[in-house]
Design an enzyme around this catalytic site. Structure first.
Site, PDB file in Angstrom:
ATOM      1  N   LEU A   1      -6.582   2.698  -5.039  1.00 30.53           N
ATOM      2  CA  LEU A   1      -7.171   2.739  -3.498  1.00 30.53           C
ATOM      3  C   LEU A   1      -6.170   3.342  -3.088  1.00 30.53           C
ATOM      4  CD1 LEU A   1      -8.654  -0.802  -3.373  1.00 30.53           C
ATOM      5  CD2 LEU A   1      -9.772   1.128  -3.703  1.00 30.53           C
TER       6      LEU A   1
ATOM      7  N   ASP B   1      -1.160   9.688 -11.234  1.00 31.50           N
ATOM      8  CA  ASP B   1      -0.594   9.939 -12.513  1.00 31.50           C
ATOM      9  C   ASP B   1       0.694   9.184 -12.577  1.00 31.50           C
ATOM     10  OD1 ASP B   1      -2.624  11.936 -13.133  1.00 31.50           O
ATOM     11  OD2 ASP B   1      -1.284  13.584 -12.053  1.00 31.50           O
TER      12      ASP B   1
END
Ligand code: RIB
Length: 298
Positions: free
Chosen positions: A219, A250
């Site tokens: 989020l 990532d």
């Protein structure tokens, strides 16, 4: 080296321009920057885990062009096993990125060599996929390459289906956990023929109901949700001043997988990964923004 984590995924050169605001269709703006840094969701996740101390192998492809060297430099520096990154007859993947004054980005990816990472390619490079404790996948390689990696994996499979592409249902449901942001979670539910609209906790619970053993919903500045058969739990993120959010997801994924193979629970791994994601947005670029071991407490 027996890898703890094998990433089967993309390698890109990121061509990044900073702008005060993103251009509208048909509009020309002046920007700054224009440098090339290493990127690609697969390479980024491999780099993030390796910089923290994981033994990581990468299966992927680059071209014979000038972008291959900058695209792979930090992977070599981080000690990622690059034996199975093959030079193929196409251009190195290219991402054209704009970052605005608020640190928000837009990204257009030209797959190039990444499109060669298909089922036959992954089968040819099967050794690190079969040997790994954990295989980590994204959505920047062909669907049959994705499915082949899942079929070969003997360890845990973690999927960050970014971008959301059509992949075989059985291969997707092997993910434990599935990692996605809110937008991606909705698209994945739709791909499974389910309602993709709702608040993040509802989306996470719905994905578990759909058959995923576990789900991590990221989020951004709000942290993440971890969901499994025991329910949905919130994981906070440290408050930071973001200058560049490229590759933060990532960084989260790579850090999360490193903590999983080190024996953390899903929740503990997500708490650490949120700290790594927050660290990365305070610096520019994807891989250049990732912490080294000791830079983030766990
Ligand atoms: O997730 C960020 C990455 O997306 C960039 O590094 C770019 O290469 C694209 O793959």
């Amino acid at each position: 080296m027996t890898p703890q984590i094998t990433v089967v995924g993309s390698v890109n050169a990121d061509l990044t321009v900073t702008v005060d605001r993103h251009p509208l269709p048909g509009e020309t703006l002046l920007g700054a920057g224009g440098g090339v840094t290493p990127g690609g969701k697969g390479a980024n996740q491999a780099c993030a885990a390796a910089r923290l101390g994981a033994q990581v192998a990468l299966v992927g492809a680059v071209g014979p062009d000038a972008n291959a060297e900058p695209a792979t430099a930090l992977l070599h520096e981080a000690g990622v096993d690059m034996t199975h990154v093959e030079e193929v007859a196409d251009v190195t993947g290219l991402a054209v990125i704009t970052v605005d004054a608020a640190g928000e980005n837009t990204i257009i990816v030209v797959p190039g060599a990444n499109a060669k990472v298909d089922g036959a390619f992954v089968a040819k490079h099967r050794a690190p996929v079969e040997a790994a404790e954990l295989v980590l996948l994204q959505g920047e390689i062909p669907a049959d390459g994705f499915a082949q990696a899942v079929a070969l994996a003997r360890g845990r499979v973690v999927v960050n289906l970014a971008p959301v592409v059509e992949v075989p249902r059985g291969a997707l449901l092997a993910a434990d956990p599935l990692m996605a942001n809110e937008h991606e979670a909705g698209l994945i539910l739709a791909q499974l023929g389910l309602d993709g609209v709702g608040a993040p906790p509802e989306l996470a619970a719905r994905l578990v109901d759909a058959g995923f053993a576990s789900v991590v919903l990221t989020l951004g500045a709000e942290g993440a949700l971890v969901a499994d058969a025991d329910g949905v739990r919130a994981v906070p993120s440290p408050r930071v001043e973001a200058v560049d959010t490229v590759g933060a997801g990532d960084a989260f994924a790579g850090a999360f997988c490193w903590r999983l193979v080190e024996g953390d629970t899903l929740d503990d791994a997500a708490v650490f990964a949120a700290r790594v994601g927050a660290y990365s947005v305070t610096r520019r670029g994807a891989q250049p923004s990732y912490p080294l071991a000791g830079d983030v407490q766990h």
